[in-house]
Motif scaffolding. Structure first.
Motif, PDB file in Angstrom:
ATOM      1  N   GLY A  70      -3.494  -2.160   3.382  1.00 20.60           N
ATOM      2  CA  GLY A  70      -2.575  -1.347   2.601  1.00 20.60           C
ATOM      3  C   GLY A  70      -3.034   0.084   2.413  1.00 20.60           C
ATOM      4  O   GLY A  70      -2.243   0.937   2.017  1.00 20.60           O
ATOM      5  N   LEU A  71      -4.298   0.360   2.719  1.00 19.36           N
ATOM      6  CA  LEU A  71      -4.816   1.715   2.594  1.00 19.36           C
ATOM      7  C   LEU A  71      -4.616   2.520   3.875  1.00 19.36           C
ATOM      8  O   LEU A  71      -4.104   3.643   3.848  1.00 19.36           O
ATOM      9  CB  LEU A  71      -6.299   1.675   2.226  1.00 19.36           C
ATOM     10  CG  LEU A  71      -7.014   3.029   2.177  1.00 19.36           C
ATOM     11  CD1 LEU A  71      -6.428   3.898   1.070  1.00 19.36           C
ATOM     12  CD2 LEU A  71      -8.509   2.836   1.966  1.00 19.36           C
ATOM     13  N   GLY A 127       0.810  -1.206   0.000  1.00 19.33           N
ATOM     14  CA  GLY A 127       0.000   0.000   0.000  1.00 19.33           C
ATOM     15  C   GLY A 127       0.849   1.264   0.000  1.00 19.33           C
ATOM     16  O   GLY A 127       0.560   2.226  -0.718  1.00 19.33           O
ATOM     17  N   ASP A 153      -4.077   1.294  -3.237  1.00 19.49           N
ATOM     18  CA  ASP A 153      -3.520   0.107  -2.608  1.00 19.49           C
ATOM     19  C   ASP A 153      -3.728  -1.052  -3.586  1.00 19.49           C
ATOM     20  O   ASP A 153      -4.371  -0.885  -4.619  1.00 19.49           O
ATOM     21  CB  ASP A 153      -4.135  -0.158  -1.232  1.00 19.49           C
ATOM     22  CG  ASP A 153      -5.525  -0.754  -1.284  1.00 19.49           C
ATOM     23  OD1 ASP A 153      -6.156  -0.700  -2.359  1.00 19.49           O
ATOM     24  OD2 ASP A 153      -5.986  -1.268  -0.265  1.00 19.49           O
ATOM     25  N   THR A 186       4.652  -5.739  -6.442  1.00 14.61           N
ATOM     26  CA  THR A 186       3.425  -5.721  -5.649  1.00 14.61           C
ATOM     27  C   THR A 186       2.511  -6.878  -6.026  1.00 14.61           C
ATOM     28  O   THR A 186       1.871  -7.484  -5.166  1.00 14.61           O
ATOM     29  CB  THR A 186       2.684  -4.380  -5.850  1.00 14.61           C
ATOM     30  OG1 THR A 186       3.534  -3.311  -5.427  1.00 14.61           O
ATOM     31  CG2 THR A 186       1.398  -4.340  -5.048  1.00 14.61           C
ATOM     32  N   GLN A 208       0.815   3.930  -3.174  1.00 16.80           N
ATOM     33  CA  GLN A 208       0.424   5.323  -2.992  1.00 16.80           C
ATOM     34  C   GLN A 208       1.483   6.277  -3.530  1.00 16.80           C
ATOM     35  O   GLN A 208       1.163   7.330  -4.081  1.00 16.80           O
ATOM     36  CB  GLN A 208       0.149   5.587  -1.513  1.00 16.80           C
ATOM     37  CG  GLN A 208      -1.134   4.928  -1.023  1.00 16.80           C
ATOM     38  CD  GLN A 208      -1.306   4.996   0.480  1.00 16.80           C
ATOM     39  OE1 GLN A 208      -0.599   5.725   1.166  1.00 16.80           O
ATOM     40  NE2 GLN A 208      -2.235   4.213   0.998  1.00 16.80           N
TER      41      GLN A 208
END
Length: 365
Positions: A291-292, A103, A116, A273, A107
Motif C-alpha cells: 500500500g505504500l 494505501g 498506508d 480501510t 495517502q
C-alpha cells in the motif's frame, strides 16, 4: 475570440487523448493480469506448460470434455493447478488489489505520501486480533470465521484508537493521525508479542510466527469468498468517492471551503480501510509495503487524479503481489519464503527513495 476557441479545442483534444491513453493502459493492465494468472499457475516446484494450464482452466471453468477438443490433461497437474495454485494466485490478486487501494486512499485522507494501513496501525490491530484468535480462542471460533472476525475487530479497534487519539483537542489533523497511528501500531504489536510469549501452544506460536511474515500457502477456495467480497465492495466504495479524494489533496482549508466534512470523510475511509485490511490480514497474514509503494509508482504514470489513480493502482497491486508470490515459492529449491520478506525487500529501498526525494509529486493534477 478565435484564440479562445482554439484553446478550447486544444484542451478538448488533449483531454480526449488522455482518456484514450488511460483506457488503453487499463486494458493493457487487465490483459496483463489475466496472462499473469495463467503464467503464475504454471510456475513452481512442478513446472506446467502454459498450453496444458489453459486446457485445465478451460476444462474446470467451462466443463469441457474430450481429448479431441482439449488435448491431453494430467490428473496430477489438474489437482496442482485447481486445488493449490489457482486459489493461491487469486488470493494474491485480491490481497494486492485491496492493499494498493487502501494505501492510495490513506495517502489522500491524511495528505501524507508515507501513509498506508500498516503505518497507521490498522494492520497491527488486525494482527493482534488474528493472533488472539489462533492462540487463545482457536481459529474455528464463530462458525469457522474466527480469525477473520477477530482480525477485523482488531483492525477496527486500532482505527477507533487512532481516531480517538487524533481527535484529542477537538481538531482531527493529519499530523496527529500519523502520530496516533504510530502509537497504535506500537501498542498492538506489543500486545500481540505478549500473547505469543505467554501462550503455551508451541504449534500455534509457529503458525503465528510464519503468519506474521505473510504467506499465501494456506489459500483455499472456501477462504476466498469473504476477502474477495470485502475487497470488491471496498474498492467500489472508494471508486465512487474518488472525486472527494481529489478534493482532499487540495488541503484542509480548500476542502472545508468546498463543503467537505474532513473529519467525517477520514473516519469513513479509515473504517472501510480497517474492514479491507482486517480481511486480508486474516487470510494471508501481514504483507507490508504494498500500500505504500504501488500508489507512488502508479502516480508517476497517471497523475494524482483518483479517478485514474485508484483503478490503475488496484490492477498494479494485484500484478505486483502475484509475481511477488511466484518469486516467494520459486526462489528456494525446497520450501518457500514468506511473501512479506519479498515485499519488504522490494519496499524498503523504495521507502528510502521516497524519504530522500525533495518533491513527492503529491498534488492534484
Amino acid at each position: 475570440m478565435m484564440h479562445i476557441n482554439r484553446q478550447y479545442v486544444f484542451s478538448q483534444h488533449t483531454f480526449t487523448r488522455r482518456k484514450e491513453s488511460f483506457i488503453l493502459l487499463l486494458t493493457g493492465l487487465t490483459m496483463g493480469l489475466a496472462l499473469t494468472i495463467v503464467m503464475a499457475v504454471c510456475l513452481g516446484t512442478v513446472k506446467i506448460v502454459p498450453e496444458e494450464a489453459c486446457r485445465i482452466l478451460l476444462y474446470k471453468l467451462f466443463h469441457l470434455t474430450g481429448n479431441d477438443i482439449l488435448g491431453p490433461i494430467s490428473a496430477i497437474h489438474t489437482d496442482i493447478i485447481w486445488k493449490i495454485r489457482l486459489p493461491r494466485v487469486l488470493l494474491a490478486v485480491i490481497a494486492g488489489a485491496g492493499l494498493a487501494a487502501c494505501g492510495t486512499v490513506m495517502q489522500a485522507s491524511v495528505q501524507n505520501p508515507l501513509a498506508d494501513p500498516y503505518i497507521l496501525g490498522i494492520a497491527a490491530g488486525a494482527s493482534l486480533g488474528a493472533t488472539f484468535s489462533i492462540l487463545l480462542t482457536g481459529a474455528g471460533a464463530f462458525a469457522g470465521l474466527g480469525t477473520a472476525f477477530w482480525a477485523f475487530v482488531g483492525a477496527l479497534a486500532a482505527c477507533l484508537l487512532v481516531l480517538a487519539l487524533a481527535g484529542i483537542g477537538g481538531r482531527l489533523s493529519t499530523v496527529k493521525m500519523i502520530l496516533a497511528g504510530t502509537i497504535a501500531s506500537a501498542l498492538f504489536s506489543a500486545l500481540a508479542s505478549c500473547i505469543i510469549y505467554l501462550a503455551g501452544n508451541a504449534e500455534g506460536i509457529r503458525t503465528v510466527t510464519f503468519w506474521t511474515m505473510g504467506s499465501l500457502a494456506a489459500a483455499k477456495w472456501s477462504g476466498l469468498a469473504l476477502p474477495a467480497l470485502g475487497v470488491v465492495l471496498g474498492c467500489f466504495f472508494f471508486l465512487i468517492h474518488s472525486r472527494q479524494l481529489n478534493i482532499l489533496l487540495l488541503g484542509e482549508e480548500a476542502a472545508t471551503t468546498l463543503g467537505i466534512d474532513l473529519a467525517k470523510v477520514r473516519r469513513r475511509n479509515l473504517i472501510v480501510t480497517a474492514l479491507i485490511t482486517g480481511l486480508i490480514v486474516a487470510a494471508c497474514g501481514v504483507i507490508g509495503f504494498v500500500g505504500l509503494i504501488i500508489p507512488h509508482i502508479v502516480r508517476g504514470f497517471v497523475g494524482s487524479d483518483h479517478r485514474r489513480l485508484l483503478p490503475a493502482s488496484i490492477l498494479v497491486g494485484a500484478l505486483f503481489l502475484t509475481w511477488a508470490d511466484v518469486l516467494a515459492r520459486s526462489v528456494l529449491a525446497s520450501g518457500e519464503l514468506p511473501i512479506g520478506i519479498i515485499t519488504a525487500l522490494s519496499g524498503a529501498p523504495f521507502f528510502l527513495y521516497i524519504l530522500c526525494k525533495s518533491s513527492f509529486g503529491f498534488t492534484s493534477k
